[in-house]
Design a protein around this motif. Structure first.
Motif, PDB file in Angstrom:
ATOM      1  N   ASN A 282       0.866  -1.180   0.000  1.00  0.00           N
ATOM      2  CA  ASN A 282       0.000   0.000   0.000  1.00  0.00           C
ATOM      3  C   ASN A 282       0.901   1.227   0.000  1.00  0.00           C
ATOM      4  OD1 ASN A 282      -2.400   1.617   0.323  1.00  0.00           O
ATOM      5  ND2 ASN A 282      -1.847   1.855   2.470  1.00  0.00           N
ATOM      6  N   MET A 283       0.814   2.055  -1.039  1.00  0.00           N
ATOM      7  CA  MET A 283       1.643   3.255  -1.129  1.00  0.00           C
ATOM      8  C   MET A 283       1.053   4.360  -0.264  1.00  0.00           C
ATOM      9  SD  MET A 283       4.215   2.506  -2.975  1.00  0.00           S
ATOM     10  CE  MET A 283       4.844   1.593  -4.388  1.00  0.00           C
ATOM     11  N   THR A 284       1.903   5.028   0.526  1.00  0.00           N
ATOM     12  CA  THR A 284       1.441   6.082   1.431  1.00  0.00           C
ATOM     13  C   THR A 284       2.272   7.345   1.243  1.00  0.00           C
ATOM     14  OG1 THR A 284       2.890   5.868   3.390  1.00  0.00           O
ATOM     15  CG2 THR A 284       1.197   4.170   3.092  1.00  0.00           C
ATOM     16  N   ASN A 285       1.820   8.424   1.881  1.00  0.00           N
ATOM     17  CA  ASN A 285       2.637   9.630   1.985  1.00  0.00           C
ATOM     18  C   ASN A 285       3.139   9.822   3.405  1.00  0.00           C
ATOM     19  OD1 ASN A 285       0.333  10.418   3.316  1.00  0.00           O
ATOM     20  ND2 ASN A 285      -0.160  12.124   1.957  1.00  0.00           N
ATOM     21  N   SER A 286       3.110   8.779   4.191  1.00  0.00           N
ATOM     22  CA  SER A 286       3.605   8.828   5.571  1.00  0.00           C
ATOM     23  C   SER A 286       5.119   9.012   5.570  1.00  0.00           C
ATOM     24  CB  SER A 286       3.249   7.530   6.299  1.00  0.00           C
ATOM     25  OG  SER A 286       3.956   7.430   7.516  1.00  0.00           O
ATOM     26  N   THR A 287       5.620   9.794   6.515  1.00  0.00           N
ATOM     27  CA  THR A 287       7.069   9.954   6.635  1.00  0.00           C
ATOM     28  C   THR A 287       7.727   8.716   7.228  1.00  0.00           C
ATOM     29  OG1 THR A 287       6.689  11.144   8.712  1.00  0.00           O
ATOM     30  CG2 THR A 287       7.062  12.464   6.734  1.00  0.00           C
ATOM     31  N   ALA A 288       6.948   7.695   7.549  1.00  0.00           N
ATOM     32  CA  ALA A 288       7.544   6.397   7.861  1.00  0.00           C
ATOM     33  C   ALA A 288       8.028   5.714   6.593  1.00  0.00           C
ATOM     34  CB  ALA A 288       6.537   5.504   8.587  1.00  0.00           C
ATOM     35  N   ASN A 289       7.387   6.034   5.461  1.00  0.00           N
ATOM     36  CA  ASN A 289       7.722   5.394   4.194  1.00  0.00           C
ATOM     37  C   ASN A 289       8.503   6.282   3.233  1.00  0.00           C
ATOM     38  OD1 ASN A 289       4.555   4.039   4.599  1.00  0.00           O
ATOM     39  ND2 ASN A 289       6.313   2.689   4.401  1.00  0.00           N
ATOM     40  N   VAL A 290       8.225   7.583   3.222  1.00  0.00           N
ATOM     41  CA  VAL A 290       8.869   8.513   2.292  1.00  0.00           C
ATOM     42  C   VAL A 290       9.322   9.727   3.089  1.00  0.00           C
ATOM     43  CG1 VAL A 290       8.635   9.833   0.161  1.00  0.00           C
ATOM     44  CG2 VAL A 290       7.252   7.770   0.491  1.00  0.00           C
ATOM     45  N   TYR A 291      10.647   9.959   3.152  1.00  0.00           N
ATOM     46  CA  TYR A 291      11.135  11.032   4.029  1.00  0.00           C
ATOM     47  C   TYR A 291      12.543  11.445   3.620  1.00  0.00           C
ATOM     48  CZ  TYR A 291      13.565   7.100   6.252  1.00  0.00           C
ATOM     49  OH  TYR A 291      14.350   5.986   6.482  1.00  0.00           O
ATOM     50  N   LEU A 292      12.910  12.650   4.026  1.00  0.00           N
ATOM     51  CA  LEU A 292      14.286  13.109   3.908  1.00  0.00           C
ATOM     52  C   LEU A 292      15.045  12.613   5.135  1.00  0.00           C
ATOM     53  CD1 LEU A 292      13.722  16.803   2.728  1.00  0.00           C
ATOM     54  CD2 LEU A 292      13.815  14.704   1.351  1.00  0.00           C
ATOM     55  N   ASP A 293      16.275  12.139   4.920  1.00  0.00           N
ATOM     56  CA  ASP A 293      17.007  11.557   6.057  1.00  0.00           C
ATOM     57  C   ASP A 293      17.902  12.552   6.778  1.00  0.00           C
ATOM     58  OD1 ASP A 293      19.206  11.871   4.384  1.00  0.00           O
ATOM     59  OD2 ASP A 293      19.781   9.743   4.408  1.00  0.00           O
ATOM     60  N   GLY A 294      17.906  13.810   6.330  1.00  0.00           N
ATOM     61  CA  GLY A 294      18.718  14.822   6.991  1.00  0.00           C
ATOM     62  C   GLY A 294      20.162  14.831   6.554  1.00  0.00           C
ATOM     63  N   SER A 295      20.562  13.883   5.717  1.00  0.00           N
ATOM     64  CA  SER A 295      21.937  13.810   5.216  1.00  0.00           C
ATOM     65  C   SER A 295      21.989  14.002   3.703  1.00  0.00           C
ATOM     66  CB  SER A 295      22.550  12.445   5.585  1.00  0.00           C
ATOM     67  OG  SER A 295      22.629  12.291   6.982  1.00  0.00           O
ATOM     68  N   GLY A 296      20.964  14.654   3.166  1.00  0.00           N
ATOM     69  CA  GLY A 296      20.942  14.935   1.741  1.00  0.00           C
ATOM     70  C   GLY A 296      20.334  13.853   0.893  1.00  0.00           C
ATOM     71  N   ASN A 297      19.601  12.926   1.516  1.00  0.00           N
ATOM     72  CA  ASN A 297      18.993  11.828   0.770  1.00  0.00           C
ATOM     73  C   ASN A 297      17.483  11.815   0.938  1.00  0.00           C
ATOM     74  OD1 ASN A 297      21.559  10.684   0.156  1.00  0.00           O
ATOM     75  ND2 ASN A 297      21.592   9.719   2.169  1.00  0.00           N
ATOM     76  N   LEU A 298      16.798  11.334  -0.097  1.00  0.00           N
ATOM     77  CA  LEU A 298      15.427  10.869   0.005  1.00  0.00           C
ATOM     78  C   LEU A 298      15.469   9.390   0.346  1.00  0.00           C
ATOM     79  CD1 LEU A 298      12.292  10.845  -0.642  1.00  0.00           C
ATOM     80  CD2 LEU A 298      12.998  10.274  -2.998  1.00  0.00           C
ATOM     81  N   ALA A 299      14.643   8.959   1.285  1.00  0.00           N
ATOM     82  CA  ALA A 299      14.505   7.541   1.610  1.00  0.00           C
ATOM     83  C   ALA A 299      13.097   7.082   1.261  1.00  0.00           C
ATOM     84  CB  ALA A 299      14.781   7.297   3.092  1.00  0.00           C
ATOM     85  N   ILE A 300      12.996   5.981   0.526  1.00  0.00           N
ATOM     86  CA  ILE A 300      11.714   5.321   0.268  1.00  0.00           C
ATOM     87  C   ILE A 300      11.817   3.939   0.889  1.00  0.00           C
ATOM     88  CG2 ILE A 300      10.069   4.524  -1.453  1.00  0.00           C
ATOM     89  CD1 ILE A 300      11.009   6.665  -3.334  1.00  0.00           C
ATOM     90  N   LYS A 301      11.061   3.736   1.975  1.00  0.00           N
ATOM     91  CA  LYS A 301      11.253   2.554   2.826  1.00  0.00           C
ATOM     92  C   LYS A 301      10.000   1.677   2.848  1.00  0.00           C
ATOM     93  CE  LYS A 301      13.182   3.065   6.901  1.00  0.00           C
ATOM     94  NZ  LYS A 301      13.342   3.392   8.352  1.00  0.00           N
ATOM     95  N   PRO A 302      10.105   0.433   2.385  1.00  0.00           N
ATOM     96  CA  PRO A 302       8.997  -0.506   2.542  1.00  0.00           C
ATOM     97  C   PRO A 302       8.996  -1.101   3.954  1.00  0.00           C
ATOM     98  CG  PRO A 302      10.770  -1.535   1.302  1.00  0.00           C
ATOM     99  CD  PRO A 302      11.222  -0.138   1.615  1.00  0.00           C
ATOM    100  N   ILE A 303       7.809  -1.208   4.547  1.00  0.00           N
ATOM    101  CA  ILE A 303       7.678  -1.688   5.924  1.00  0.00           C
ATOM    102  C   ILE A 303       6.593  -2.758   5.990  1.00  0.00           C
ATOM    103  CG2 ILE A 303       7.102  -1.038   8.307  1.00  0.00           C
ATOM    104  CD1 ILE A 303       8.046   1.805   7.610  1.00  0.00           C
ATOM    105  N   ARG A 304       6.894  -3.838   6.690  1.00  0.00           N
ATOM    106  CA  ARG A 304       5.911  -4.894   6.934  1.00  0.00           C
ATOM    107  C   ARG A 304       5.406  -4.773   8.369  1.00  0.00           C
ATOM    108  NH1 ARG A 304       8.445 -10.296   5.728  1.00  0.00           N
ATOM    109  NH2 ARG A 304       9.717  -9.663   7.508  1.00  0.00           N
ATOM    110  N   ASP A 305       4.068  -4.813   8.555  1.00  0.00           N
ATOM    111  CA  ASP A 305       3.525  -4.739   9.913  1.00  0.00           C
ATOM    112  C   ASP A 305       3.391  -6.136  10.502  1.00  0.00           C
ATOM    113  OD1 ASP A 305       1.152  -5.929   8.954  1.00  0.00           O
ATOM    114  OD2 ASP A 305       0.060  -4.032   8.858  1.00  0.00           O
TER     115      ASP A 305
END
Length: 455
Positions: A91-114
């Motif tokens: 399920n694609m989200t706009n949550s910052t758990a899944n899509v966020y800036l890491d503060g070191s100049g990167n975008l992170a796109i993170k898949p998470i299993r509950d």
């Protein structure tokens, strides 16, 4: 961040399944891991003009710049095939758990299993749809990224991707793919330390581009791509004969498709227009399934794709702004054989654009470029006032500004389509009356929306 409603007027089609038997694995080639994310974008290469860039600098844990990007949400485009048409399960989200800036100049796109085994992840695409190679010039789309740090033991089902879709995909629905063009710049599956490059075009299934597989590089070794940053790029080159699309890994051209590999109509429909860029990490689907499948009980959760920067450049005819070239100084014929006309040859911002008896004056001499500020006359551009997306918004002449309000893509059915509004250039009520100011309206294929290219 709470979920937002998915933007309307978006592609409701599907991505390709890239699976295919007999995909060749090249002999392992080692690429030295590049340094970690850089503090700024690289310098624009000599001879190129930067037309889009994001280096993902920002506060740790914040979302992407929504001036540059929009989020895809859920399991597929509204009204389109579920699971994005590929069988992926997240399920694609706009949550910052899944899509966020890491503060070191990167975008992170993170898949998470509950805890119930359900997956969430992220998928973003550029607001701009006008990234295009000018006629006689080139377009380069590039990103520096690190694939998710997984391997074939714990990466089953991971499917990171950096790719581009034809601009008309925002509004044509499933019927637009694959004819509108898809360029897969980097894909990897199941943590295989490799990458795939593909052009999708033509018709599906089968057709001139062998869909749903597409015209692809096959599997190419990408040593260290899960543990370090590497640069992935594609160049669309309209300055050569035949035209080419070339793929690069760390500056090395490893795959090329020539225009003469397919018929001219297929090539033109797939490449001679603007594109938008997509970044995502899918979980599961037909492509991972073709190489062992997943996810499974050994698949790790929470390994992001990291993106240092994304940039697009143009060179050659037409210059910056993502567009350029094209035909120049000729009439556009519309309903009833009338011509697209700048009222009274006015050059002031806000001058109405109308249909009028063809007369060969400068007010009817239009230049069409294939992206960006698309239709030019008298030194200015066809424009939707205030970027309106409403039916009936009357069109005007305005200073060219490379905004979405000035993008009109000429399609195979002789309509001019504005992706932002998801509407077409239109003669109100099919008036066929000289002096009628043109407007935008829901695309319906009627004679009121038939306008030629400058000719």
């Amino acid at each position: 961040m709470t979920d937002q409603q998915k933007p309307t007027g978006r592609l409701r089609g599907r991505r390709a399944l890239l699976a295919g038997a007999g995909v060749a694995v090249l002999a392992a080639a080692s690429f030295a891991a590049l340094p970690e994310a850089s503090a700024s974008l690289p310098a624009t290469p000599s001879g190129w003009t930067q037309v889009f860039a994001d280096d993902f600098n920002g506060t740790s844990g914040t979302g992407v710049n929504t001036g540059n990007w929009l989020y895809d949400l859920g399991h597929g485009y509204p009204g389109g095939a579920g699971n994005w048409g590929t069988g992926e399960i997240e399920n694609m989200t706009n949550s910052t758990a899944n899509v966020y800036l890491d503060g070191s100049g990167n975008l992170a796109i993170k898949p998470i299993r509950d805890g119930s085994g359900n997956w969430t992840s992220g998928r973003i695409e550029t607001q701009r749809t006008d990234l295009a190679a000018p006629a006689g010039g080139k377009l380069r789309i590039e990103a520096r990224l690190q694939q998710p740090n997984v391997n074939t033991g714990n990466g089953a089902g991971y499917w990171p991707a950096f790719w581009a879709l034809g601009a008309a995909a925002r509004g044509t629905g499933a019927s637009g793919w694959p004819g509108i063009g898809e360029i897969d710049i980097m894909e990897d599956i199941n943590g295989r330390s490799s990458e795939f490059a593909t052009l999708h075009c033509g018709t599906s299934p089968g057709g001139p581009c062998n869909e749903t597989t597409g015209i692809g590089s096959g599997e190419r070794a990408c040593g260290g791509c899960q543990t370090g940053f590497h640069t992935y790029a594609v160049e669309q080159d309209r300055s050569t004969s035949p035209e080419q699309i070339r793929w690069y890994l760390d500056g090395n051209n490893f795959f090329t498709v020539n225009a003469n590999q397919v018929d001219a109509t297929t090539w033109n429909n797939a490449t001679h227009h603007g594109f938008f860029i997509i970044l995502n990490v899918a979980i599961g689907g037909g492509f991972p399934d073709a190489f062992g499948g997943g996810p499974n009980g050994s698949t790790v959760s929470g390994q992001p794709m990291l993106v240092d920067y994304v940039a697009a450049y143009t060179s050659g005819s037409g210059g910056g702004g993502g567009g350029g070239g094209g035909t120049g100084g000729k009439a556009i014929k519309g309903p009833g054989g009338l011509c697209l006309d700048v009222r009274s040859s006015g050059t002031a911002n806000g001058t109405p654009v109308q249909i009028y008896t063809c007369n060969g004056t400068g007010a009817q001499q239009w230049t069409y470029v294939e992206a960006g500020t698309t239709l030019h006359a008298l030194g200015k551009c066809l424009d939707i006032p205030n970027g309106s997306t409403a039916n009936g918004a009357k069109l005007q002449l305005w200073d060219c500004n490379n905004t979405a309000a000035q993008v009109f893509i000429h399609r195979a059915d002789n309509t001019y389509y504005n992706p932002q509004a998801n509407k077409c250039l239109d003669d109100p009520s099919g008036s066929v009356t000289p002096g009628t100011q043109v407007q935008i309206w829901d695309c319906n294929g009627s004679g009121a929306q038939k306008f030629s290219l400058p000719a």
